[in-house]
Design an enzyme around this catalytic site. Structure first.
Site, PDB file in Angstrom:
ATOM      1  N   LYS A  22      16.152  -5.193   4.372  1.00  0.00           N
ATOM      2  CA  LYS A  22      16.330  -4.205   5.444  1.00  0.00           C
ATOM      3  C   LYS A  22      17.731  -4.248   6.055  1.00  0.00           C
ATOM      4  O   LYS A  22      18.235  -3.227   6.539  1.00  0.00           O
ATOM      5  CB  LYS A  22      15.286  -4.411   6.544  1.00  0.00           C
ATOM      6  CG  LYS A  22      13.873  -4.053   6.124  1.00  0.00           C
ATOM      7  CD  LYS A  22      12.902  -4.227   7.283  1.00  0.00           C
ATOM      8  CE  LYS A  22      11.486  -3.883   6.859  1.00  0.00           C
ATOM      9  NZ  LYS A  22      10.526  -3.989   7.972  1.00  0.00           N
ATOM     10  N   ALA A  47      12.165 -13.250  13.508  1.00  0.00           N
ATOM     11  CA  ALA A  47      13.496 -12.756  13.871  1.00  0.00           C
ATOM     12  C   ALA A  47      14.122 -11.921  12.759  1.00  0.00           C
ATOM     13  O   ALA A  47      15.338 -11.747  12.724  1.00  0.00           O
ATOM     14  CB  ALA A  47      14.415 -13.935  14.218  1.00  0.00           C
ATOM     15  N   GLY A  48      13.295 -11.379  11.864  1.00  0.00           N
ATOM     16  CA  GLY A  48      13.789 -10.541  10.773  1.00  0.00           C
ATOM     17  C   GLY A  48      13.862  -9.077  11.156  1.00  0.00           C
ATOM     18  O   GLY A  48      13.888  -8.723  12.342  1.00  0.00           O
ATOM     19  N   GLY A  49      13.864  -8.214  10.144  1.00  0.00           N
ATOM     20  CA  GLY A  49      14.011  -6.780  10.378  1.00  0.00           C
ATOM     21  C   GLY A  49      12.910  -6.180  11.219  1.00  0.00           C
ATOM     22  O   GLY A  49      13.167  -5.356  12.111  1.00  0.00           O
ATOM     23  N   ASN A  77      14.720   0.717   7.280  1.00  0.00           N
ATOM     24  CA  ASN A  77      13.534   0.654   6.411  1.00  0.00           C
ATOM     25  C   ASN A  77      13.224   1.995   5.741  1.00  0.00           C
ATOM     26  O   ASN A  77      12.298   2.079   4.943  1.00  0.00           O
ATOM     27  CB  ASN A  77      12.311   0.149   7.188  1.00  0.00           C
ATOM     28  CG  ASN A  77      11.675   1.231   8.033  1.00  0.00           C
ATOM     29  OD1 ASN A  77      12.375   2.055   8.635  1.00  0.00           O
ATOM     30  ND2 ASN A  77      10.354   1.249   8.086  1.00  0.00           N
ATOM     31  N   LEU A 105       0.815  -1.214   0.000  1.00  0.00           N
ATOM     32  CA  LEU A 105       0.000   0.000   0.000  1.00  0.00           C
ATOM     33  C   LEU A 105       0.851   1.268   0.000  1.00  0.00           C
ATOM     34  O   LEU A 105       0.317   2.375  -0.080  1.00  0.00           O
ATOM     35  CB  LEU A 105      -0.907   0.020   1.238  1.00  0.00           C
ATOM     36  CG  LEU A 105      -2.013  -1.034   1.310  1.00  0.00           C
ATOM     37  CD1 LEU A 105      -2.755  -0.918   2.637  1.00  0.00           C
ATOM     38  CD2 LEU A 105      -2.980  -0.902   0.146  1.00  0.00           C
ATOM     39  N   ASP A 147      10.088   1.671  11.505  1.00  0.00           N
ATOM     40  CA  ASP A 147       9.331   0.594  12.162  1.00  0.00           C
ATOM     41  C   ASP A 147       9.509   0.723  13.677  1.00  0.00           C
ATOM     42  O   ASP A 147       8.554   0.619  14.448  1.00  0.00           O
ATOM     43  CB  ASP A 147       9.839  -0.790  11.729  1.00  0.00           C
ATOM     44  CG  ASP A 147       9.413  -1.175  10.330  1.00  0.00           C
ATOM     45  OD1 ASP A 147       8.378  -0.668   9.859  1.00  0.00           O
ATOM     46  OD2 ASP A 147      10.105  -1.999   9.707  1.00  0.00           O
TER      47      ASP A 147
END
Length: 269
Positions: free
Chosen positions: A72, A129-131, A93, A23, A104
């Site tokens: 990221k 456990a990502g960005g 980000n 979006l 974020d």
């Protein structure tokens, strides 16, 4: 986006992989038009080979960029500098003139403060456990969370995040699932809203969901069913976009106005 693109039109955009669903162009082009900014926001859907080939060129020609999965962390090595938060989190980000930021992280802090304020005494369970998980874990820790438990499919990424949090002075560990009985905050940063068990939701004080299509995911439905406070994925998406615009222009459209626009256009449900 203004009606006419001309020599002075500034380029902004989103970098990611498999992001046709996003979006972000609707949000930012609406903001540009509302604020009277001569700019356009595009989507750059790139596999790893294309990313490595064109990222330096994009950084040269774009005024600002957003970054999503899976870049990221990877994008940081191409930047001239990163702010304090993104350096600690090791994920970016938002980019402005080759400088990296993490909105974020800012969005989670903003929204959690509104919902419950100080996090002292809360145990926080972060799924993924990502960005996005990194940003949420650092934001909750800085708000006073007494412990952060990382729940992830693979221990490798989970271990890396736990080590990063502990290195920064926070209390983090790996858990297979939530096993506390009270004062729990649950975050889902994975694409799967059903990853959080219902019995864990029942014990929570606050549920945070990153998925925003649909807005009312299974996790949010369960939070509503049990009367649990929640932050949905659309709130996070919009607030991090607003924070990005503050970095780019030192001004923004309100969260409420953007959300109203998205519903009016039937872009969310």
């Amino acid at each position: 986006m203004l009606e006419e693109i001309n020599y002075d039109t500034k380029l902004f955009g989103l970098i990611g992989k498999n992001i046709k669903y996003t979006l972000s162009p609707y949000i930012h082009n609406f903001s540009f038009t509302t604020l009277g900014i001569n700019a356009v926001y595009l989507v750059f859907d790139l596999d790893e080979m294309k990313f490595n080939r064109i990222i330096n060129g994009l950084l040269e020609i774009a005024e600002g960029l957003n970054v999503t999965i899976p870049y990221k962390e990877e994008v940081m090595k191409y930047l001239d500098n990163t702010d304090t938060y993104s350096t600690r989190i090791q994920a970016v980000n938002t980019i402005y003139k080759k400088g990296g930021y993490n909105t974020d992280y800012l969005a989670i802090k903003n929204l959690v403060r509104k919902k419950i304020g100080n996090m002292s005494g809360y145990e926080c369970y972060v799924y993924g456990a990502g960005g996005a998980a990194k940003a949420a874990a650092f934001a909750l820790s800085e708000l006073g969370c007494s412990s952060i438990s990382i729940v992830n499919r693979t221990n490798l990424r989970a271990n890396e995040l736990v080590e990063l949090l502990n290195k920064n002075g926070y209390n983090a560990s790996i858990k297979e699932n939530c096993n506390s009985t009270s004062n729990i905050v649950v975050v889902n940063s994975t694409p799967n809203p059903s990853v959080v068990p219902e019995n864990c939701i029942q014990k929570s004080e606050l549920v945070i969901e990153f998925v925003y299509k649909p807005v009312e995911t299974e996790l949010i439905k369960n939070a509503k069913k049990y009367g649990i406070k929640y932050i949905d994925g659309l709130e996070i998406l919009v607030n991090q976009a607003v924070e990005a615009e503050k970095i780019w222009f030192n001004k923004s459209v309100s969260d409420e106005k953007i959300i109203e626009y998205l519903y009016a256009r039937k872009l969310v449900w």
